[in-house]
Design an enzyme around this catalytic site. Structure first.
Site, PDB file in Angstrom:
ATOM      1  N   GLY A   1      33.325  46.002  44.835  1.00 35.90           N
ATOM      2  CA  GLY A   1      34.296  45.178  44.142  1.00 35.90           C
ATOM      3  C   GLY A   1      34.188  43.713  44.542  1.00 35.90           C
ATOM      4  O   GLY A   1      33.105  43.199  44.821  1.00 35.90           O
ATOM      5  N   SER A   2      35.313  43.054  44.625  1.00 34.97           N
ATOM      6  CA  SER A   2      35.317  41.607  44.887  1.00 34.97           C
ATOM      7  C   SER A   2      34.908  41.239  46.302  1.00 34.97           C
ATOM      8  O   SER A   2      34.674  40.062  46.584  1.00 34.97           O
ATOM      9  CB  SER A   2      36.707  41.035  44.586  1.00 34.97           C
ATOM     10  OG  SER A   2      36.992  41.151  43.205  1.00 34.97           O
ATOM     11  N   THR A   3      34.816  42.218  47.225  1.00 38.62           N
ATOM     12  CA  THR A   3      34.317  41.883  48.561  1.00 38.62           C
ATOM     13  C   THR A   3      32.850  41.458  48.516  1.00 38.62           C
ATOM     14  O   THR A   3      32.323  40.920  49.488  1.00 38.62           O
ATOM     15  CB  THR A   3      34.454  43.088  49.515  1.00 38.62           C
ATOM     16  OG1 THR A   3      33.657  44.178  49.037  1.00 38.62           O
ATOM     17  CG2 THR A   3      35.904  43.543  49.608  1.00 38.62           C
TER      18      THR A   3
END
Length: 668
Positions: free
Chosen positions: A318-320
């Site tokens: 995801g956004s990590t």
């Protein structure tokens, strides 16, 4: 007269021939006797001794496992076993019935002992039950005169002081399967145990030790008469890990969710301080013998308690993942440091619309604010500019998409997709839309919590290729992988090489990955604002105390495609959505903010929001990590050395006779 002389000569010749034959036969017999009794005397003496003397193996004590401070994680304990000799028992069924009134002895166990007695020699001791308690041993000993043929045998069993908390890391032991037999006669001993998972399996050659021997005189029927001599085995080597038992306990307790994992590591040395995975299991189930019902319960659980999710779970980051995408675009020169993108809440490409998580959009954002506010449209745009192959190459440099070889079974590689990979794996070409999805850590991109922790560590330490390590006594991670643990060495360019030591700890800095320092500063500033700026996605989980302040990045990974109707209604975020259809919640972070030392990654399967669910977990774990680290430094960072275990500790041939403390009986 002449006839008489001829007959006399004939008799004389026959006598001479017969005497010569007898003499020759006697000579042959004499020579054979000399050969057997003189020339081959030693050989036949040995054969005779082999018939008279039985050589048996003694299992050595298994090596122990300790945490970084010398606290025991796996030990050997004395296992009191109930044995019976059918010949001495006379009426075996009656003796077993008497025993069942003293100790727990189900009818099926009694039936099994009776069947074994019919198949084996009656003077051989048969195992009845393992793991007797002290009270049970006392009851049997007190009633010893009425229990003909019953005795208590003292053997070894594995003990895990931390139980389920360390189960995924330490693993468990069990009886060798046919595939485990490698020619070592130790593995053929009836009660011998080998490592089946975790460190127990990875370090099996070191932990096993070397067998001892015992010589026993037996008669022609195999009955033991007396012990002649013994040579104790050599205990297995102890293993010390980088794990902090207190932090592991805290991390496991903090992951109070259906299914989750978290990893904590030192960003400079690579020491893995905690690697928790829930749900977990009791490793003692396998040592004592797991039942079919218990095995079915473990294997059918959709939360997969037997899988170490910290390194065996593969999830979209995801956004990590957005810091990697930003660095790929900056390093490739496709965007300048002050590049901005206007986010209206979506990006259109052909007939497809790619949405930002924020319906109204973020407006004009640059690299720092795009990370702080996790703007999807910004990363769609720069991912399209730089391309999937450059993104994958940067991800590989940060430890994603390949096994990190920490010497623990079950690690999975994740996936950094490329155009060539898709053609080879799927037989289709890469599409531009897939690049956009990969730019926000979705699509084909997969990672493990361990990889995300390494990624965060390499970001927080300024772009040095620190290698995670799990074994404390080994300084060279590459030598550990190639020589001691039977795993491949890490990829070139990711090893620990001597550099300037840090003044506080004396640990060595890893190789620089050659990333522009100004680019790293942009990304790290974005991570700082994620937590410490009021517009950051994890600001609600910020810690005001400067000693515990941290930086990080939220992530929310979808597990299924969301329809336009669901998106417009917000239905996909409702609390009554089935567990398996909810988003994964992720967060990666490092601390302390002023002088980074620790990195942490966390995933909560189907937990929902990374900012609302995973970020507070990492905040608490990092706070505990800093506090425990400060406590260790106050006591001088000198943990007590584990005491050696004696070679004969808990040897499995001692028999308890008569009343008194178990283990003090006469040896037979």
């Amino acid at each position: 007269m002449r006839d008489e002389q001829n007959r006399h000569r004939l008799i004389t010749r026959r006598t001479l021939l017969l005497g010569g034959a007898q003499l020759a036969l006697t000579g042959v017999l004499g020579a054979r006797m000399w050969y057997l009794q003189v020339a081959e005397a030693d050989r036949y003496k040995t054969l005779a001794d082999d018939n008279r003397i039985s050589l048996r193996l003694l299992a050595p004590p298994r090596g122990r496992i300790f945490d970084r401070d010398g606290r025991p994680l796996a030990l050997n304990r004395e296992n009191y076993r109930l044995l019976v000799v059918p010949e001495q028992a006379v009426d075996l069924e009656q003796v077993l019935s008497q025993l069942s009134r003293l100790v727990t002895l189900p009818e099926d166990v009694q039936a099994r002992v009776v069947r074994e007695a019919e198949r084996r020699r009656r003077f051989s001791a048969l195992p009845v039950r393992d793991n007797l308690t002290w009270d049970e041993v006392a009851k049997v000993e007190v009633n010893g005169p009425d229990l003909a043929g019953v005795m208590i045998d003292v053997g070894l069993a594995r003990e895990y002081p931390m139980g389920a908390t360390m189960a995924h890391i330490i693993g468990y032991v069990g009886a060798p399967a046919e595939k485990d037999l490698d020619g070592d006669p130790l593995l053929e001993l009836p009660d011998f145990r080998i490592g089946k998972s975790g460190i127990e399996r990875a370090a099996e050659p070191r932990l096993r030790g070397r067998a001892g021997t015992i010589r026993v005189e037996v008669n022609a029927y195999g009955r033991e008469i007396r012990e002649l001599d013994r040579a104790e085995g050599v205990p297995g080597d102890d293993v010390q890990l980088t794990i902090d038992a207190d932090l592991q306990t805290f991390t496991t307790a903090r992951l109070a969710f259906d299914s989750a994992a978290a990893v904590v590591m030192d960003i400079h040395s690579g020491d893995i301080l905690a690697a928790a995975s829930v749900p977990t299991f009791d490793p003692m189930l396998f040592d004592r013998g797991i039942s079919m019902a218990e095995w079915t319960e473990l294997t059918s659980n959709p939360r997969a308690p037997l899988i170490n999710k910290a390194l065996g779970g593969q999830y979209p980051p995801g956004s990590t993942f957005k810091m990697v995408v930003a660095l790929a675009a900056l390093e490739a020169g496709v965007i300048p440091r002050d590049h901005t993108v206007f986010c209206p809440g979506h990006l259109d490409m052909g007939d497809n619309r790619f949405h930002c998580w924020r319906r109204g959009g973020h407006g004009e954002v640059g690299v720092v604010e795009a990370i702080a506010q996790s703007c999807d449209v910004f990363f769609y745009d720069i991912a399209r500019r730089v391309g999937i192959d450059a993104i994958a190459a940067m991800g590989q440099r940060f430890g994603l998409g390949h096994r990190l070889q920490i010497g623990l079974p079950g690690e999975r590689p994740g996936l950094m997709p490329t155009k060539d990979w898709k053609m080879a794996a799927r037989g289709r070409g890469w599409t531009q839309g897939e690049t956009l999805i990969a730019g926000i850590g979705q699509g084909y991109v997969l990672s493990t919590p361990l990889q995300l922790a390494v990624m965060t560590a390499r970001l927080a330490n300024g772009g040095r290729a620190v290698v995670p390590r799990l074994y404390r006594e080994i300084d060279d991670a590459r030598a550990a992988g190639a020589q001691l643990w039977n795993v491949a060495a890490p990829a070139a360019g990711t090893g620990l090489d001597p550099a300037v030591p840090l003044p506080e700890s004396g640990i060595q800095l890893a190789d620089s990955m050659g990333i522009d320092r100004s680019h790293m500063e942009l990304v790290l500033e974005g991570m700082r604002r994620v937590v410490n700026n009021r517009r950051g996605t994890a600001h609600k989980a910020a810690i005001e105390d400067p000693a515990y302040a941290y930086a990080g990045k939220t992530g929310t990974a979808q597990v299924r495609r969301i329809s336009r109707a669901e998106r417009e209604s917000g239905r996909y975020k409702a609390a009554d959505v089935p567990w398996l259809e909810r988003d994964h919640a992720l967060f990666v972070g490092y601390a302390p903010l002023g002088a980074p030392r620790y990195a942490c990654s966390c995933i909560i399967e189907h937990g929902g929001s990374g900012s609302g669910v995973a970020a507070p977990v990492v905040a608490d774990i990092l706070r505990a990590t800093i506090a425990l680290g400060a406590e260790r430094e106050r006591r001088g960072n000198r943990p007590p050395a584990p005491q050696p275990q004696p070679a004969g500790a808990g040897r499995p041939d001692r028999i308890v006779r008569g009343p008194g403390r178990p283990g003090q009986g006469e040896a037979t």
